[in-house]
Write an enzyme that holds these catalytic residues in place. Sequence first.
Site, PDB file in Angstrom:
ATOM      1  CG  HIS A 182      -1.976   1.053   1.203  1.00  0.00           C
ATOM      2  ND1 HIS A 182      -1.836   2.247   1.883  1.00  0.00           N
ATOM      3  CD2 HIS A 182      -3.180   1.110   0.584  1.00  0.00           C
ATOM      4  CE1 HIS A 182      -2.919   2.984   1.704  1.00  0.00           C
ATOM      5  NE2 HIS A 182      -3.757   2.318   0.914  1.00  0.00           N
ATOM      6  CB  CYS A 183       3.992   2.111   1.814  1.00  0.00           C
ATOM      7  SG  CYS A 183       3.473   1.592   3.450  1.00  0.00           S
ATOM      8  CB  ILE A 184       5.421   1.017  -2.989  1.00  0.00           C
ATOM      9  CG1 ILE A 184       4.709  -0.285  -3.319  1.00  0.00           C
ATOM     10  CG2 ILE A 184       6.426   0.832  -1.842  1.00  0.00           C
ATOM     11  CD1 ILE A 184       5.636  -1.381  -3.858  1.00  0.00           C
TER      12      ILE A 184
END
Length: 381
Positions: free
Chosen positions: A359-361
């Site tokens: 999700h962060c990338i």
Amino acid sequence: MNSSDPGVLSGTPATDGWWMPAEFEAHERCWMLWPERPDNWREQAAPAQRAFAAVAAAIGRFEPVSVGVSPAHAAAARALLPAGIEVVTLAHDDCWMRDVGPTYLVSEGGGLRGVHWRFNAWGGLEGGLYRPWDQDERVAAEVLGREGRARYRAPIVIEGGAIHVDGEGTALLAEECVLNPNRNPGMTRERMEAVLREYLGVRQFIWLGLGVYNDETDGHIDNLACFLAPGRVCLAWTDDRTDPQYERSRDAWERLNEARDAHGRRLEVTKLPQPGPLYMTEAEARGLAPSAACKPRRAGERLAASYVNFYFANGGLVMPLLDARTDGQVAEILRRLCPGRELIGVPAREILLGGGGIHCITQQVPDPHAQRVRPASLAIA
């Protein structure tokens, strides 16, 4: 995509009738950035690049993917990425598109706009993770300019991973992160809510306390809890009372079960078992280049691993594979929770070693043509 920049809008999204949609709604595409810095990604970032390419390929089965790459790495990225993935020249300091990219907005009339948040590398000089961060600060404007979409320039420091919404007027946040003085010194909860009402088009805030243990972002919500649908949330969980995560997750469980969303509904909360605990190994730590410009990573450090850090795609869900002991169990839970979506697991330890997850990338771009109803939280223009 074109390179024009329509400039910064006056006013605020809520006043203009725009809001942030939920991630489980339809997408136009997904944006990512390419991992390059050798002080945060081991072995000259080669293992991380393979992991990012696998994530892009998985998402690319469901929707178009664009990857921002610096000129020096463009040829190598093109060689690793599937042919259908778009490679875009885009300068950046590191590869956390969720946090440095735009937060997209929709309206009843169609179209897209974006919010350009202020960014200080998760804490600036008081706990920030690298310096400088000036190129990352420009990523949101660059992406929106390439797409020819107007942007709002927000007056606060916050990251995309610190925000989760249901698309119907409810926001999910963690106090540890959003109210941290290393973002916006002197900012009160009341003032933060006032700003976020205007820039997200929400009216109800569900505040959790502490995020995932040892999360270097100071507790991003996207590692702890997320909306699966309006009124439905999943939560990172452990039954081990000796684990420092236990009290954090238990407090979040209690707050979520006491909360109401913007429509007055109680939430249906599902626990997602956490992997591990997982730790950085000596071999992994040795692969990092020494640097005074980046947070040091050491062997034996606990990794902030969470299965909540997944990506909704059009008709799919891309989940991190982190621990063979729990991957299968979590996959079955997610299949049950998200019927109708094809679930794909991607090995994500190399992403975790750099400080984040799938999700962060990633950053979804909503489908501007999807039918949407204006949330009650927005005034009628």
